[in-house]
Design a protein around this motif. Structure first.
Motif, PDB file in Angstrom:
ATOM      1  N   PRO A  74       0.542   5.481  50.835  1.00 19.58           N
ATOM      2  CA  PRO A  74      -0.713   5.328  50.225  1.00 19.58           C
ATOM      3  C   PRO A  74      -1.307   3.901  50.368  1.00 19.58           C
ATOM      4  N   VAL A  75      -0.479   2.784  50.420  1.00 20.60           N
ATOM      5  CA  VAL A  75      -1.289   1.500  50.643  1.00 20.60           C
ATOM      6  C   VAL A  75      -1.482   1.402  52.144  1.00 20.60           C
ATOM      7  N   THR A  76      -0.718   2.183  53.159  1.00 20.95           N
ATOM      8  CA  THR A  76      -1.106   2.223  54.612  1.00 20.95           C
ATOM      9  C   THR A  76      -2.745   2.795  54.651  1.00 20.95           C
ATOM     10  N   VAL A  77      -2.824   3.892  53.954  1.00 17.17           N
ATOM     11  CA  VAL A  77      -4.100   4.712  53.788  1.00 17.17           C
ATOM     12  C   VAL A  77      -5.326   3.790  53.513  1.00 17.17           C
ATOM     13  N   ALA A  78      -4.868   2.965  52.370  1.00 18.13           N
ATOM     14  CA  ALA A  78      -5.844   2.025  51.673  1.00 18.13           C
ATOM     15  C   ALA A  78      -6.195   0.919  52.644  1.00 18.13           C
ATOM     16  N   ASP A  79      -5.054   0.318  53.272  1.00 17.72           N
ATOM     17  CA  ASP A  79      -5.444  -0.822  54.247  1.00 17.72           C
ATOM     18  C   ASP A  79      -6.122  -0.566  55.404  1.00 17.72           C
ATOM     19  N   TYR A  80      -5.734   0.640  55.997  1.00 15.90           N
ATOM     20  CA  TYR A  80      -6.480   0.925  57.314  1.00 15.90           C
ATOM     21  C   TYR A  80      -8.145   1.267  57.000  1.00 15.90           C
ATOM     22  N   THR A  81      -8.228   2.149  55.878  1.00 20.57           N
ATOM     23  CA  THR A  81      -9.322   2.589  55.343  1.00 20.57           C
ATOM     24  C   THR A  81     -10.328   1.483  55.104  1.00 20.57           C
ATOM     25  N   CYS A  82      -9.815   0.639  54.184  1.00 16.55           N
ATOM     26  CA  CYS A  82     -10.559  -0.558  53.959  1.00 16.55           C
ATOM     27  C   CYS A  82     -10.837  -1.348  55.057  1.00 16.55           C
ATOM     28  N   GLN A  83      -9.854  -1.628  55.854  1.00 21.18           N
ATOM     29  CA  GLN A  83     -10.458  -2.546  57.019  1.00 21.18           C
ATOM     30  C   GLN A  83     -11.607  -2.048  57.785  1.00 21.18           C
ATOM     31  N   ALA A  84     -11.194  -0.534  57.928  1.00 23.38           N
ATOM     32  CA  ALA A  84     -12.174   0.104  58.901  1.00 23.38           C
ATOM     33  C   ALA A  84     -13.642   0.023  58.232  1.00 23.38           C
ATOM     34  N   LEU A  85     -13.888   0.083  56.821  1.00 24.63           N
ATOM     35  CA  LEU A  85     -15.229   0.275  56.187  1.00 24.63           C
ATOM     36  C   LEU A  85     -15.811  -1.402  56.222  1.00 24.63           C
ATOM     37  N   VAL A  86     -14.751  -2.241  55.967  1.00 28.14           N
ATOM     38  CA  VAL A  86     -15.536  -3.804  55.876  1.00 28.14           C
ATOM     39  C   VAL A  86     -15.820  -4.132  57.199  1.00 28.14           C
ATOM     40  N   SER A  87     -15.081  -3.924  58.395  1.00 27.01           N
ATOM     41  CA  SER A  87     -15.243  -4.078  59.803  1.00 27.01           C
ATOM     42  C   SER A  87     -16.609  -3.515  60.243  1.00 27.01           C
ATOM     43  N   SER A  88     -16.952  -2.275  59.767  1.00 22.66           N
ATOM     44  CA  SER A  88     -18.036  -1.654  60.263  1.00 22.66           C
ATOM     45  C   SER A  88     -19.352  -2.368  59.621  1.00 22.66           C
ATOM     46  N   LEU A  89     -19.224  -2.682  58.379  1.00 22.86           N
ATOM     47  CA  LEU A  89     -20.403  -3.204  57.834  1.00 22.86           C
ATOM     48  C   LEU A  89     -20.695  -4.572  58.673  1.00 22.86           C
ATOM     49  N   ILE A  90     -19.532  -5.465  58.506  1.00 25.02           N
ATOM     50  CA  ILE A  90     -19.557  -6.871  59.243  1.00 25.02           C
ATOM     51  C   ILE A  90     -20.377  -6.761  60.493  1.00 25.02           C
ATOM     52  N   PHE A  91     -19.788  -5.918  61.568  1.00 23.58           N
ATOM     53  CA  PHE A  91     -20.220  -5.882  62.869  1.00 23.58           C
ATOM     54  C   PHE A  91     -21.756  -5.152  62.956  1.00 23.58           C
ATOM     55  N   SER A  92     -22.184  -4.370  61.780  1.00 22.83           N
ATOM     56  CA  SER A  92     -23.439  -3.823  61.815  1.00 22.83           C
ATOM     57  C   SER A  92     -24.533  -4.901  61.695  1.00 22.83           C
ATOM     58  N   HIS A  93     -24.198  -5.851  60.699  1.00 21.58           N
ATOM     59  CA  HIS A  93     -25.227  -7.031  60.240  1.00 21.58           C
ATOM     60  C   HIS A  93     -24.958  -8.348  61.431  1.00 21.58           C
ATOM     61  N   PHE A  94     -23.606  -8.432  61.761  1.00 23.50           N
ATOM     62  CA  PHE A  94     -23.211  -9.756  62.474  1.00 23.50           C
ATOM     63  C   PHE A  94     -22.643  -9.200  63.476  1.00 23.50           C
ATOM     64  N   PRO A  95     -23.129  -8.596  64.523  1.00 20.27           N
ATOM     65  CA  PRO A  95     -22.318  -8.122  65.690  1.00 20.27           C
ATOM     66  C   PRO A  95     -21.615  -9.109  66.758  1.00 20.27           C
ATOM     67  N   GLU A  96     -22.145 -10.554  66.645  1.00 23.98           N
ATOM     68  CA  GLU A  96     -21.487 -11.437  67.534  1.00 23.98           C
ATOM     69  C   GLU A  96     -20.292 -12.202  66.653  1.00 23.98           C
ATOM     70  N   ASP A  97     -20.197 -11.967  65.504  1.00 28.29           N
ATOM     71  CA  ASP A  97     -18.941 -12.538  64.689  1.00 28.29           C
ATOM     72  C   ASP A  97     -17.773 -11.702  65.162  1.00 28.29           C
ATOM     73  N   GLN A  98     -16.649 -12.693  64.514  1.00 23.85           N
ATOM     74  CA  GLN A  98     -15.385 -12.008  64.956  1.00 23.85           C
ATOM     75  C   GLN A  98     -14.474 -11.756  63.859  1.00 23.85           C
ATOM     76  N   ILE A  99     -13.694 -10.820  63.697  1.00 22.63           N
ATOM     77  CA  ILE A  99     -12.726 -10.639  62.382  1.00 22.63           C
ATOM     78  C   ILE A  99     -11.286 -10.958  62.804  1.00 22.63           C
ATOM     79  N   VAL A 100     -10.814 -11.631  61.790  1.00 20.79           N
ATOM     80  CA  VAL A 100      -9.275 -12.050  62.107  1.00 20.79           C
ATOM     81  C   VAL A 100      -8.682 -10.821  60.888  1.00 20.79           C
ATOM     82  N   GLY A 101      -8.413  -9.710  61.075  1.00 17.07           N
ATOM     83  CA  GLY A 101      -7.913  -8.729  60.384  1.00 17.07           C
ATOM     84  C   GLY A 101      -6.186  -8.504  60.429  1.00 17.07           C
TER      85      GLY A 101
END
Length: 351
Positions: A43-70
Protein backbone atom coordinates in the motif's frame (compact mmCIF):
# COMPACT_ATOMS: atom_id res chain seq x y z
CA UNK A 1 3.19 43.26 -7.45
CA UNK A 2 3.02 39.66 -6.19
CA UNK A 3 5.15 38.41 -3.31
CA UNK A 4 8.34 36.47 -4.11
CA UNK A 5 7.67 32.82 -4.98
CA UNK A 6 3.89 33.38 -5.14
CA UNK A 7 3.51 31.07 -8.15
CA UNK A 8 5.79 28.42 -6.63
CA UNK A 9 3.73 28.48 -3.44
CA UNK A 10 0.47 28.17 -5.36
CA UNK A 11 1.68 25.25 -7.49
CA UNK A 12 3.22 23.48 -4.50
CA UNK A 13 -0.08 23.71 -2.61
CA UNK A 14 -2.00 22.33 -5.61
CA UNK A 15 0.48 19.46 -5.94
CA UNK A 16 0.53 18.55 -2.25
CA UNK A 17 -3.24 18.84 -1.95
CA UNK A 18 -3.92 16.36 -4.75
CA UNK A 19 -1.21 14.01 -3.50
CA UNK A 20 -2.58 14.16 0.06
CA UNK A 21 -6.09 13.30 -1.15
CA UNK A 22 -4.75 10.39 -3.22
CA UNK A 23 -2.63 9.14 -0.30
CA UNK A 24 -5.70 9.18 1.93
CA UNK A 25 -7.63 7.25 -0.70
CA UNK A 26 -4.88 4.63 -0.97
CA UNK A 27 -4.73 4.30 2.78
CA UNK A 28 -8.50 3.84 3.05
CA UNK A 29 -8.81 1.40 0.12
CA UNK A 30 -5.70 -0.74 0.61
CA UNK A 31 -5.17 -0.58 4.37
CA UNK A 32 -8.41 0.33 6.11
CA UNK A 33 -8.58 1.11 9.82
CA UNK A 34 -6.67 -1.90 11.08
CA UNK A 35 -3.31 -1.26 9.40
CA UNK A 36 -1.35 -3.99 7.67
CA UNK A 37 1.40 -6.40 8.60
CA UNK A 38 4.85 -4.80 8.50
CA UNK A 39 5.93 -7.26 5.82
CA UNK A 40 3.28 -5.99 3.40
CA UNK A 41 4.46 -2.61 2.19
CA UNK A 42 2.54 -2.67 -1.09
CA UNK A 43 0.00 0.00 0.00
CA UNK A 44 2.71 2.53 0.88
CA UNK A 45 4.55 1.61 -2.31
CA UNK A 46 1.43 2.44 -4.32
CA UNK A 47 1.01 5.74 -2.47
CA UNK A 48 4.72 6.67 -2.72
CA UNK A 49 4.96 6.19 -6.47
CA UNK A 50 1.54 7.62 -7.29
CA UNK A 51 2.18 10.76 -5.28
CA UNK A 52 5.66 11.23 -6.76
CA UNK A 53 4.21 10.86 -10.25
CA UNK A 54 1.47 13.40 -9.58
CA UNK A 55 3.63 16.00 -7.85
CA UNK A 56 6.39 15.68 -10.45
CA UNK A 57 3.94 16.04 -13.33
CA UNK A 58 2.61 19.33 -11.96
CA UNK A 59 6.04 20.76 -11.10
CA UNK A 60 7.43 20.02 -14.55
CA UNK A 61 4.30 21.37 -16.24
CA UNK A 62 4.78 24.79 -14.64
CA UNK A 63 8.56 24.83 -14.11
CA UNK A 64 10.04 22.65 -16.87
CA UNK A 65 13.62 23.78 -16.22
CA UNK A 66 13.56 22.90 -12.51
CA UNK A 67 14.92 19.66 -11.08
CA UNK A 68 13.42 17.30 -8.51
CA UNK A 69 15.32 15.46 -5.81
CA UNK A 70 12.77 12.69 -5.23
CA UNK A 71 12.92 9.68 -2.97
CA UNK A 72 11.68 7.13 -5.51
CA UNK A 73 12.64 5.74 -8.91
CA UNK A 74 10.72 3.22 -11.01
CA UNK A 75 13.37 0.48 -11.38
CA UNK A 76 11.73 -1.92 -8.92
CA UNK A 77 8.33 -1.54 -10.55
CA UNK A 78 9.43 -3.42 -13.65
CA UNK A 79 10.00 -6.71 -11.82
CA UNK A 80 7.40 -9.51 -12.16
CA UNK A 81 6.59 -9.53 -8.43
CA UNK A 82 5.60 -5.86 -8.59
CA UNK A 83 3.30 -6.16 -11.61
CA UNK A 84 0.12 -5.80 -9.55
CA UNK A 85 1.57 -2.90 -7.59
CA UNK A 86 2.45 -1.12 -10.83
CA UNK A 87 -1.10 -1.67 -12.12
CA UNK A 88 -2.48 -0.10 -8.92
CA UNK A 89 -0.15 2.89 -9.28
CA UNK A 90 -1.24 3.53 -12.86
CA UNK A 91 -4.91 3.20 -11.90
CA UNK A 92 -4.58 5.63 -9.00
CA UNK A 93 -2.64 8.17 -11.08
CA UNK A 94 -5.16 8.10 -13.91
CA UNK A 95 -8.12 8.28 -11.52
CA UNK A 96 -6.53 11.33 -9.90
CA UNK A 97 -6.64 13.07 -13.27
CA UNK A 98 -10.43 12.73 -13.33
CA UNK A 99 -10.98 14.11 -9.82
CA UNK A 100 -11.74 17.82 -9.53
CA UNK A 101 -10.32 20.23 -6.97
CA UNK A 102 -11.68 23.75 -6.52
CA UNK A 103 -10.66 27.19 -7.70
CA UNK A 104 -6.98 27.93 -8.22
CA UNK A 105 -5.92 24.40 -7.30
CA UNK A 106 -7.98 22.90 -10.13
CA UNK A 107 -6.80 25.56 -12.58
CA UNK A 108 -3.18 24.64 -11.80
CA UNK A 109 -3.80 21.10 -13.07
CA UNK A 110 -5.42 22.09 -16.39
CA UNK A 111 -2.38 21.50 -18.62
CA UNK A 112 -1.46 18.23 -16.89
CA UNK A 113 -4.99 16.90 -17.25
CA UNK A 114 -5.09 17.75 -20.95
CA UNK A 115 -2.41 15.14 -21.71
CA UNK A 116 -3.36 11.46 -21.81
CA UNK A 117 -0.57 9.39 -20.24
CA UNK A 118 0.20 5.72 -20.56
CA UNK A 119 2.17 3.48 -18.24
CA UNK A 120 5.61 4.40 -19.59
CA UNK A 121 4.76 8.10 -19.44
CA UNK A 122 4.02 7.87 -15.72
CA UNK A 123 7.17 5.83 -15.09
CA UNK A 124 9.25 8.43 -16.92
CA UNK A 125 7.73 11.18 -14.79
CA UNK A 126 8.60 9.28 -11.60
CA UNK A 127 12.18 8.94 -12.79
CA UNK A 128 12.55 12.66 -13.38
CA UNK A 129 12.99 12.92 -9.62
CA UNK A 130 16.57 11.72 -9.99
CA UNK A 131 18.41 15.02 -9.46
CA UNK A 132 21.47 14.90 -7.19
CA UNK A 133 20.79 18.42 -5.89
CA UNK A 134 23.69 20.75 -5.19
CA UNK A 135 24.66 24.34 -4.37
CA UNK A 136 23.26 26.07 -7.46
CA UNK A 137 20.01 26.16 -9.38
CA UNK A 138 16.42 25.28 -8.45
CA UNK A 139 15.67 21.90 -6.92
CA UNK A 140 12.42 20.60 -5.47
CA UNK A 141 12.98 18.12 -2.61
CA UNK A 142 10.10 15.62 -2.61
CA UNK A 143 9.16 12.95 -0.12
CA UNK A 144 5.85 11.63 -1.49
CA UNK A 145 5.01 9.65 1.67
CA UNK A 146 7.12 10.57 4.68
CA UNK A 147 6.45 8.21 7.58
CA UNK A 148 6.08 4.77 6.04
CA UNK A 149 5.25 2.99 9.29
CA UNK A 150 2.76 5.66 10.30
CA UNK A 151 1.04 5.26 6.94
CA UNK A 152 0.89 1.48 7.32
CA UNK A 153 -0.50 1.60 10.84
CA UNK A 154 -3.10 4.20 9.90
CA UNK A 155 -1.25 6.92 11.83
CA UNK A 156 0.59 10.09 10.91
CA UNK A 157 2.42 10.60 7.64
CA UNK A 158 3.11 13.58 5.39
CA UNK A 159 3.48 14.58 1.75
CA UNK A 160 6.50 16.90 1.75
CA UNK A 161 7.68 19.31 -0.94
CA UNK A 162 10.36 21.97 -0.58
CA UNK A 163 11.93 24.31 -3.12
CA UNK A 164 15.65 24.97 -2.79
CA UNK A 165 17.25 27.85 -4.69
CA UNK A 166 21.05 27.78 -4.67
CA UNK A 167 21.01 25.37 -1.78
CA UNK A 168 18.62 27.39 0.43
CA UNK A 169 15.03 26.35 1.21
CA UNK A 170 12.67 29.12 0.08
CA UNK A 171 9.27 27.33 -0.13
CA UNK A 172 7.93 24.47 1.95
CA UNK A 173 4.53 22.79 1.71
CA UNK A 174 3.43 19.70 3.64
CA UNK A 175 0.18 17.77 3.65
CA UNK A 176 -0.76 15.79 6.76
CA UNK A 177 -4.01 13.95 5.91
CA UNK A 178 -4.48 12.41 9.36
CA UNK A 179 -3.45 15.36 11.55
CA UNK A 180 -6.38 17.07 13.31
CA UNK A 181 -6.96 20.51 11.86
CA UNK A 182 -7.57 21.85 15.36
CA UNK A 183 -5.22 20.25 17.94
CA UNK A 184 -7.69 21.17 20.68
CA UNK A 185 -10.32 19.02 18.96
CA UNK A 186 -8.50 15.77 18.08
CA UNK A 187 -11.73 14.05 17.06
CA UNK A 188 -12.74 16.88 14.72
CA UNK A 189 -11.83 17.55 11.10
CA UNK A 190 -8.72 15.69 9.94
CA UNK A 191 -6.26 16.86 7.33
CA UNK A 192 -4.08 19.97 7.20
CA UNK A 193 -1.69 21.57 4.75
CA UNK A 194 1.21 23.62 6.09
CA UNK A 195 2.79 26.39 4.02
CA UNK A 196 5.92 28.51 4.44
CA UNK A 197 7.79 30.89 2.16
CA UNK A 198 11.11 32.37 3.26
CA UNK A 199 10.49 35.69 5.02
CA UNK A 200 6.70 35.46 4.70
CA UNK A 201 5.63 33.47 7.77
CA UNK A 202 4.06 30.07 8.41
CA UNK A 203 0.48 29.06 7.70
CA UNK A 204 -2.01 26.23 7.92
CA UNK A 205 -5.12 25.42 5.88
CA UNK A 206 -7.57 22.55 5.61
CA UNK A 207 -7.83 20.08 2.74
CA UNK A 208 -11.17 21.62 1.77
CA UNK A 209 -10.69 25.39 2.15
CA UNK A 210 -8.00 27.61 0.59
CA UNK A 211 -7.97 30.02 3.55
CA UNK A 212 -4.48 30.25 5.09
CA UNK A 213 -4.32 30.76 8.86
CA UNK A 214 -1.06 32.05 10.41
CA UNK A 215 0.63 29.76 12.94
CA UNK A 216 3.37 30.38 15.51
CA UNK A 217 5.41 28.34 17.93
CA UNK A 218 4.48 28.58 21.61
CA UNK A 219 6.18 31.20 23.76
CA UNK A 220 7.35 29.56 26.96
CA UNK A 221 7.77 31.30 30.30
CA UNK A 222 9.89 28.39 31.51
CA UNK A 223 11.71 25.54 29.78
CA UNK A 224 10.22 23.14 32.30
CA UNK A 225 6.85 23.81 30.68
CA UNK A 226 8.09 22.52 27.31
CA UNK A 227 7.26 19.19 25.72
CA UNK A 228 9.20 17.06 23.26
CA UNK A 229 8.03 15.77 19.93
CA UNK A 230 10.02 12.77 18.71
CA UNK A 231 9.86 9.79 16.39
CA UNK A 232 7.72 6.77 17.23
CA UNK A 233 10.44 4.40 16.06
CA UNK A 234 13.46 4.00 18.34
CA UNK A 235 15.46 3.27 15.20
CA UNK A 236 14.91 6.85 14.03
CA UNK A 237 16.05 8.71 17.14
CA UNK A 238 17.77 7.94 20.44
CA UNK A 239 14.88 7.88 22.93
CA UNK A 240 17.14 7.15 25.91
CA UNK A 241 19.32 10.22 25.34
CA UNK A 242 16.19 12.26 24.65
CA UNK A 243 14.90 11.33 28.10
CA UNK A 244 18.17 12.45 29.70
CA UNK A 245 17.97 15.78 27.84
CA UNK A 246 14.46 16.28 29.20
CA UNK A 247 15.77 15.64 32.71
CA UNK A 248 18.60 18.16 32.30
CA UNK A 249 16.11 20.78 31.11
CA UNK A 250 13.67 20.02 33.94
CA UNK A 251 10.98 18.85 31.52
CA UNK A 252 8.48 16.48 33.11
CA UNK A 253 5.78 16.29 30.45
CA UNK A 254 5.59 13.06 28.48
CA UNK A 255 6.96 13.21 24.94
CA UNK A 256 4.58 13.22 22.02
CA UNK A 257 5.64 10.58 19.51
CA UNK A 258 4.55 10.63 15.89
CA UNK A 259 5.89 9.61 12.52
CA UNK A 260 7.04 11.85 9.67
CA UNK A 261 7.55 15.58 9.25
CA UNK A 262 4.18 15.99 10.93
CA UNK A 263 6.42 16.60 13.99
CA UNK A 264 7.65 19.84 12.42
CA UNK A 265 4.05 20.85 11.73
CA UNK A 266 3.03 20.02 15.27
CA UNK A 267 5.64 22.19 16.98
CA UNK A 268 5.26 24.99 14.41
CA UNK A 269 1.65 25.52 15.51
CA UNK A 270 2.37 25.04 19.22
CA UNK A 271 1.19 21.47 19.83
CA UNK A 272 4.69 20.69 21.15
CA UNK A 273 7.86 22.73 21.64
CA UNK A 274 11.06 20.79 20.87
CA UNK A 275 11.78 18.32 18.08
CA UNK A 276 14.72 15.99 18.72
CA UNK A 277 16.17 13.59 16.16
CA UNK A 278 19.47 12.32 17.52
CA UNK A 279 21.45 9.90 15.35
CA UNK A 280 21.36 6.21 16.23
CA UNK A 281 24.09 5.39 13.73
CA UNK A 282 27.48 6.98 13.08
CA UNK A 283 27.13 6.47 9.33
CA UNK A 284 23.50 7.47 8.69
CA UNK A 285 23.01 10.65 6.65
CA UNK A 286 19.68 12.48 6.86
CA UNK A 287 17.96 12.99 3.51
CA UNK A 288 17.18 16.52 2.35
CA UNK A 289 13.56 15.61 1.52
CA UNK A 290 13.02 14.60 5.17
CA UNK A 291 13.80 18.07 6.53
CA UNK A 292 13.67 20.81 3.88
CA UNK A 293 10.01 21.81 4.05
CA UNK A 294 9.67 21.14 7.79
CA UNK A 295 12.73 23.14 8.77
CA UNK A 296 11.53 26.19 6.84
CA UNK A 297 8.07 25.92 8.40
CA UNK A 298 9.52 25.95 11.93
CA UNK A 299 11.87 28.83 11.16
CA UNK A 300 9.03 30.89 9.72
CA UNK A 301 6.93 30.06 12.79
CA UNK A 302 9.56 31.52 15.14
CA UNK A 303 11.97 28.66 15.65
CA UNK A 304 15.55 27.63 14.92
CA UNK A 305 16.44 24.32 13.29
CA UNK A 306 20.02 23.03 13.51
CA UNK A 307 21.96 19.84 13.92
CA UNK A 308 22.86 18.54 17.37
CA UNK A 309 25.98 20.72 17.41
CA UNK A 310 24.04 23.90 16.67
CA UNK A 311 25.14 24.07 13.01
CA UNK A 312 22.54 25.18 10.44
CA UNK A 313 21.30 22.38 8.20
CA UNK A 314 23.19 22.45 4.89
CA UNK A 315 20.95 21.51 1.97
CA UNK A 316 23.53 22.44 -0.67
CA UNK A 317 25.72 19.32 -0.58
CA UNK A 318 23.50 16.87 -2.47
CA UNK A 319 20.72 14.42 -1.65
CA UNK A 320 21.74 14.13 2.01
CA UNK A 321 22.67 16.37 4.93
CA UNK A 322 26.11 14.78 5.08
CA UNK A 323 27.56 17.88 6.74
CA UNK A 324 25.22 17.58 9.74
CA UNK A 325 24.52 15.12 12.54
CA UNK A 326 21.07 14.90 14.05
CA UNK A 327 18.33 17.55 13.98
CA UNK A 328 17.16 19.86 16.78
CA UNK A 329 14.24 22.27 16.38
CA UNK A 330 13.01 24.65 19.06
CA UNK A 331 11.63 28.15 19.58
CA UNK A 332 14.31 30.84 19.20
CA UNK A 333 14.52 31.82 22.86
CA UNK A 334 15.21 28.27 24.08
CA UNK A 335 17.16 26.72 21.20
CA UNK A 336 20.64 27.50 22.60
CA UNK A 337 19.73 26.02 25.97
CA UNK A 338 18.41 22.87 24.31
CA UNK A 339 21.68 22.49 22.36
CA UNK A 340 23.64 22.80 25.65
CA UNK A 341 21.54 20.05 27.21
CA UNK A 342 22.02 17.86 24.13
CA UNK A 343 25.79 18.26 24.35
CA UNK A 344 25.79 17.49 28.08
CA UNK A 345 23.71 14.34 27.59
CA UNK A 346 25.94 13.15 24.76
CA UNK A 347 29.09 13.70 26.82
CA UNK A 348 27.56 11.75 29.72
CA UNK A 349 26.70 8.91 27.37
CA UNK A 350 30.35 8.67 26.26
CA UNK A 351 31.71 8.69 29.80
Amino acid sequence: MSAPYAKEQSIAIAAVLKASLVAGKVQNELIGTGGVKKADKSPVTVADYTCQALVSSLIFSHFPEDQIVGEEDSSELNTPENAQTKTSIMRMANEAMTEVLTGDEEAAWADVKSVKRGEQDWLNIIDRGNSVGGPSGRHWALDPIDGTKGFLRGGQYAVCLGLLVDGKVVVGVMGCPNLPLDPKNPEGEKGAIFVAVKGQGAFQRSLTSPELTPIRMSSLSSLSDASFCESVEAGHSDHGTNARIASILGITKSSTRMDSQAKYCSIARGDGDIYLRLPVSETYEEKIWDHSSGSLLVEEAGGIVSDMNGKPLDFSIGRTLKGNKGVIAAEKSIHAEVIKAVQQALQEAKA
